[in-house]
Design a protein around this motif. Structure first.
Motif, PDB file in Angstrom:
ATOM      1  N   PRO A   1     100.606  55.723  18.553  1.00  0.00           N
ATOM      2  CA  PRO A   1     100.666  54.958  17.300  1.00  0.00           C
ATOM      3  C   PRO A   1     100.914  53.468  17.521  1.00  0.00           C
ATOM      4  N   LEU A   2     100.407  52.690  16.586  1.00  0.00           N
ATOM      5  CA  LEU A   2     100.485  51.236  16.671  1.00  0.00           C
ATOM      6  C   LEU A   2     101.915  50.719  16.740  1.00  0.00           C
ATOM      7  N   PHE A   3     102.868  51.444  16.139  1.00  0.00           N
ATOM      8  CA  PHE A   3     104.240  50.939  16.133  1.00  0.00           C
ATOM      9  C   PHE A   3     104.784  50.742  17.548  1.00  0.00           C
ATOM     10  N   LEU A   4     104.278  51.524  18.521  1.00  0.00           N
ATOM     11  CA  LEU A   4     104.717  51.347  19.902  1.00  0.00           C
ATOM     12  C   LEU A   4     104.224  50.013  20.447  1.00  0.00           C
ATOM     13  N   GLY A   5     102.962  49.668  20.149  1.00  0.00           N
ATOM     14  CA  GLY A   5     102.432  48.383  20.579  1.00  0.00           C
ATOM     15  C   GLY A   5     103.200  47.227  19.960  1.00  0.00           C
ATOM     16  N   LYS A   6     103.550  47.365  18.683  1.00  0.00           N
ATOM     17  CA  LYS A   6     104.328  46.314  18.015  1.00  0.00           C
ATOM     18  C   LYS A   6     105.717  46.195  18.621  1.00  0.00           C
ATOM     19  N   LYS A   7     106.293  47.325  19.010  1.00  0.00           N
ATOM     20  CA  LYS A   7     107.612  47.312  19.637  1.00  0.00           C
ATOM     21  C   LYS A   7     107.565  46.591  20.974  1.00  0.00           C
ATOM     22  N   ILE A   8     106.534  46.879  21.766  1.00  0.00           N
ATOM     23  CA  ILE A   8     106.378  46.209  23.060  1.00  0.00           C
ATOM     24  C   ILE A   8     106.227  44.701  22.855  1.00  0.00           C
ATOM     25  N   ALA A   9     105.380  44.306  21.879  1.00  0.00           N
ATOM     26  CA  ALA A   9     105.139  42.885  21.622  1.00  0.00           C
ATOM     27  C   ALA A   9     106.382  42.190  21.101  1.00  0.00           C
ATOM     28  N   PHE A  10     107.231  42.908  20.375  1.00  0.00           N
ATOM     29  CA  PHE A  10     108.463  42.330  19.841  1.00  0.00           C
ATOM     30  C   PHE A  10     109.441  41.986  20.961  1.00  0.00           C
ATOM     31  N   PHE A  11     109.572  42.895  21.935  1.00  0.00           N
ATOM     32  CA  PHE A  11     110.510  42.670  23.026  1.00  0.00           C
ATOM     33  C   PHE A  11     109.931  41.781  24.121  1.00  0.00           C
ATOM     34  N   HIS A  12     108.586  41.720  24.196  1.00  0.00           N
ATOM     35  CA  HIS A  12     107.941  40.914  25.237  1.00  0.00           C
ATOM     36  C   HIS A  12     106.983  39.935  24.575  1.00  0.00           C
ATOM     37  N   THR A  13     107.542  38.846  24.080  1.00  0.00           N
ATOM     38  CA  THR A  13     106.739  37.873  23.334  1.00  0.00           C
ATOM     39  C   THR A  13     105.764  37.106  24.214  1.00  0.00           C
TER      40      THR A  13
END
Length: 227
Positions: free
Chosen positions: A179-191
């Motif tokens: 799910p996309l929420f995992l990608g958003k989580k990764i992007a949030f912690f690794h800007t």
């Protein structure tokens, strides 16, 4: 780790005799995890990684586990015993006989146009091999019991520390597998990395709409300052 070693050997034996420039790695799903692993272990040789998407559990702050070594040994032993007795041979037989491969592809692909007989045969062929269950069992055990240093959370932290390898995540907003929420989580912690969300595409963007995937990849590579 084995797959990363294979990529390393391919670079050394096939690419290096012809080209000394840095290598661009593009991977889908498990291939993206392999590309990430290579980006850490072969950092100086990798120009960029394009991951579409990146499948793995992501934990930014892991809890400290008392007797970690003992817990890990017990967990790995349980995983090994579980998969040794899990009837993968029967399951793979049923997967073929009941047409589950087509169902799985329909679940993975939001756009169904490219789910044809060629794709189904491509996915079915490995399942028909005599060693299919043994290979799948080994992969399940290896992926479930791998060291923390071979997991996405740790690998991304390593890349984040150096920021030497530009990293692009391409994620379909209709991905049912990851799910996309995992990608958003990764992007949030690794800007420092870039997340590109693609509308109305699923888990296999590169095959569902190659023109979109190729355009995004080309523009990313073209705009790299060091390329």
């Amino acid at each position: 780790e084995i797959w990363c070693d294979q990529v390393k050997d391919f670079i050394e034996q096939v690419i290096r005799p012809k080209n000394s420039r840095k290598v661009i790695l593009i991977g889908n799903s498990l291939g993206a995890l392999v590309a990430l692993t290579c980006a850490v272990s072969l950092e100086e040789q990798i120009e960029t990684v394009i991951a579409s998407p990146l499948p793995d559990q992501f934990q930014e702050n892991k809890k400290i586990i008392i007797n970690k070594a003992l817990f890990k040994n017990l967990k790995n032993r349980f995983i090994t015993i579980f998969f040794l007795f899990f009837p993968l041979e029967i399951i793979l037989f049923l997967v073929i006989k009941l047409g589950i491969i087509r169902l799985g592809l329909n679940y993975a692909y939001f756009k169904k146009n490219n789910i044809d007989s060629e794709l189904i045969d491509l996915v079915t062929k490995p399942v028909l091999r005599r060693t299919a269950a043994r290979s799948l069992r080994a992969m399940c055990i290896g992926m479930s019991s791998r060291d923390e240093k071979l997991q996405a959370s740790y690998l991304l932290k390593k890349l984040s520390a150096s920021k030497k390898v530009p990293f692009l995540l391409i994620w379909g907003d209709k991905d049912n597998f990851i799910p996309l929420f995992l990608g958003k989580k990764i992007a949030f912690f690794h800007t420092w990395l870039k997340l590109k969300i693609v509308s109305n595409l699923g888990h296999c963007i590169h095959d569902e709409d190659p023109s979109v995937f190729n355009r995004i990849s080309y523009e990313w590579i073209r705009d790299l300052k060091t390329f």
